[in-house]
Scaffold this active site. Sequence first.
Site, PDB file in Angstrom:
ATOM      1  CG  ASP A   1      86.722 198.843 128.711  1.00 45.66           C
ATOM      2  OD1 ASP A   1      87.718 198.188 128.356  1.00 45.66           O
ATOM      3  OD2 ASP A   1      85.692 198.314 129.176  1.00 45.66           O
TER       4      ASP A   1
ATOM      5  CB  ILE B   1      85.595 190.002 131.259  1.00 51.73           C
ATOM      6  CG1 ILE B   1      84.923 189.868 129.896  1.00 51.73           C
ATOM      7  CG2 ILE B   1      87.069 189.670 131.159  1.00 51.73           C
ATOM      8  CD1 ILE B   1      83.551 190.485 129.818  1.00 51.73           C
TER       9      ILE B   1
ATOM     10  CE  LYS C   1      85.325 195.590 125.579  1.00 54.04           C
ATOM     11  NZ  LYS C   1      85.297 196.875 126.304  1.00 54.04           N
TER      12      LYS C   1
ATOM     13  CB  SER D   1      94.479 184.646 137.916  1.00 61.36           C
ATOM     14  OG  SER D   1      94.079 185.905 138.417  1.00 61.36           O
ATOM     15  NE  ARG D   2      98.564 190.744 138.614  1.00 63.29           N
ATOM     16  CZ  ARG D   2      98.593 192.066 138.756  1.00 63.29           C
ATOM     17  NH1 ARG D   2      99.705 192.661 139.158  1.00 63.29           N
ATOM     18  NH2 ARG D   2      97.519 192.798 138.482  1.00 63.29           N
TER      19      ARG D   2
END
Length: 313
Positions: A170, A15, A92, A37-38
């Site tokens: 979702d 996303i 979201k 970010s990992r």
Amino acid sequence: MTAPIRLAVVGMGKIAHDQHLPAIAAGKSFELVATVSRHGEAVDGKPFFNNIDELAASDVEVDAVALCTPPQVRRTIAETAIENGWHTFLEKPPGATLAEVVALRDLADEKGVSLFASWHSRYAEAVEPARDWLANRDIRKVTIIWREDVRVWHPGQHWIWEPGGFGVFDPGINALSIATRILPDPFFVETADLDVPSNCAAPIAARIDFRGAKGTPISMDLDFRQEGPQSWDIIVETDAGTLKLAKGGSVLTIDGNEQRQPAEALHGEYPGLYRRFAAIIRAGVSDVDLSPLRLVADAFLRGKHNSVEEFIE
């Protein structure tokens, strides 16, 4: 001229790459200054960090963050952002539970930063015209059909099947974010059937019956197993005709006649979200509407859980 808001994006999954980065680049309100970010790597040579604590300890100047992580891990990240005085955009659903989003809202109020619980489907082009048309109508029945192929839209996203991952809710919460925006009266869960694969913790399909405050029946059909054409439709029968929002809120018809909407610069859901985020930051307020999340929580509370065949991606 007002300087751009310095923004870091946290959680560099699908996303973020598909929607957030293009919307940020296309607008003038935000300047991307870092990513976190990992997994992954830097974007356009910007500083890259493995976690938000590394960002906070760096010398990168940040005004705001957009959190695009799965909901299960978002609360502690958001708390760190707010404690640092950063305005915070929540992808979201805004969190894994209602309680944690309320706590984040209260913390943001205490720290004097803006918190944005974003609902991207509300920014589809036909949603506001639909809301305007329905405002003074006698609404008799509402049907929501949200059926899509999880393998196409959520490939490899195992978190969606875990507790707090929402499963078919979702995408389903997108429909509820539109319905709670366009319908003039609140509505409540009466019954729910949730189909949960035997190897998952979240539903792959659901059927929910709601009842509006004035007695209007509202039915919802969610399914992650749809192949071929996808369905993201809301049909509202009224005393003045039938309104249909199709393609996730982008196409509006009334009695089968398509209603043309004026084109806007930077049209689209995510440019609209970032315009709203910038506006609340400039105004020094928050925008945290919990109504779609409450309805999902109520569906789980009132729902009958049916075990169905395993889901194998």
